[in-house]
Design a protein around this motif. Structure first.
Motif, PDB file in Angstrom:
ATOM      1  N   CYS A   1       1.436  -1.199  -0.129  1.00 24.50           N
ATOM      2  CA  CYS A   1       0.417  -0.197  -0.133  1.00 24.50           C
ATOM      3  C   CYS A   1       0.483   1.101   0.168  1.00 24.50           C
TER       4      CYS A   1
ATOM      5  N   HIS B   1      -0.521   4.039   0.888  1.00 23.71           N
ATOM      6  CA  HIS B   1      -0.688   5.300   1.930  1.00 23.71           C
ATOM      7  C   HIS B   1      -0.259   4.213   3.543  1.00 23.71           C
ATOM      8  N   CYS B   2       0.117   3.642   3.710  1.00 21.60           N
ATOM      9  CA  CYS B   2       0.275   2.929   4.801  1.00 21.60           C
ATOM     10  C   CYS B   2       1.123   1.377   5.307  1.00 21.60           C
TER      11      CYS B   2
ATOM     12  N   TYR C   1      -2.956   0.257  -3.325  1.00 15.61           N
ATOM     13  CA  TYR C   1      -3.364   1.048  -2.133  1.00 15.61           C
ATOM     14  C   TYR C   1      -4.291  -0.665  -1.476  1.00 15.61           C
TER      15      TYR C   1
ATOM     16  N   SER D   1      -7.437  -0.538   0.118  1.00 17.00           N
ATOM     17  CA  SER D   1      -8.984   0.247   0.528  1.00 17.00           C
ATOM     18  C   SER D   1      -9.161   1.501   0.314  1.00 17.00           C
TER      19      SER D   1
ATOM     20  N   HIS E   1      -7.833   4.127   1.888  1.00 19.38           N
ATOM     21  CA  HIS E   1      -6.088   4.404   1.867  1.00 19.38           C
ATOM     22  C   HIS E   1      -6.420   5.252   0.030  1.00 19.38           C
TER      23      HIS E   1
END
Length: 79
Positions: free
Chosen positions: A51, A53-54, A71, A73, A76
């Motif tokens: 991902c 983002h995270c 990503y 989800s 995100h």
């Protein structure tokens, strides 16, 4: 004489135990006992993505692409 009989009996029992264990491991099930099924192996290995983002790794089938990035989800992914 007693010691000799003791050691001979001990050696006989150890050999019998080893042969029994090997027979159980290699032979078909005895006495009509069902053989335990083996764990199913995966049919296909799925690519893992990270991902943007995270940083969590997730299967490619759960990918939420946005702006050329991957990503984990919709929460995100940039809106």
């Amino acid at each position: 004489m007693t010691r000799l009989l003791f050691w001979l009996a001990l050696i006989f029992l150890v050999i019998a135990a080893i042969r029994s264990k090997l027979r159980k491991m290699s032979g078909p099930p005895q006495g009509g006992q069902p053989q335990q099924p083996r764990a199913a192996e995966p049919q296909q290995i799925e690519k893992m993505l990270q991902c943007a983002h995270c940083g969590v790794h997730f299967p490619a089938s759960e990918n939420v692409p946005a702006n050329g990035l991957d990503y984990c989800s919709a929460a995100h992914a940039p809106h």
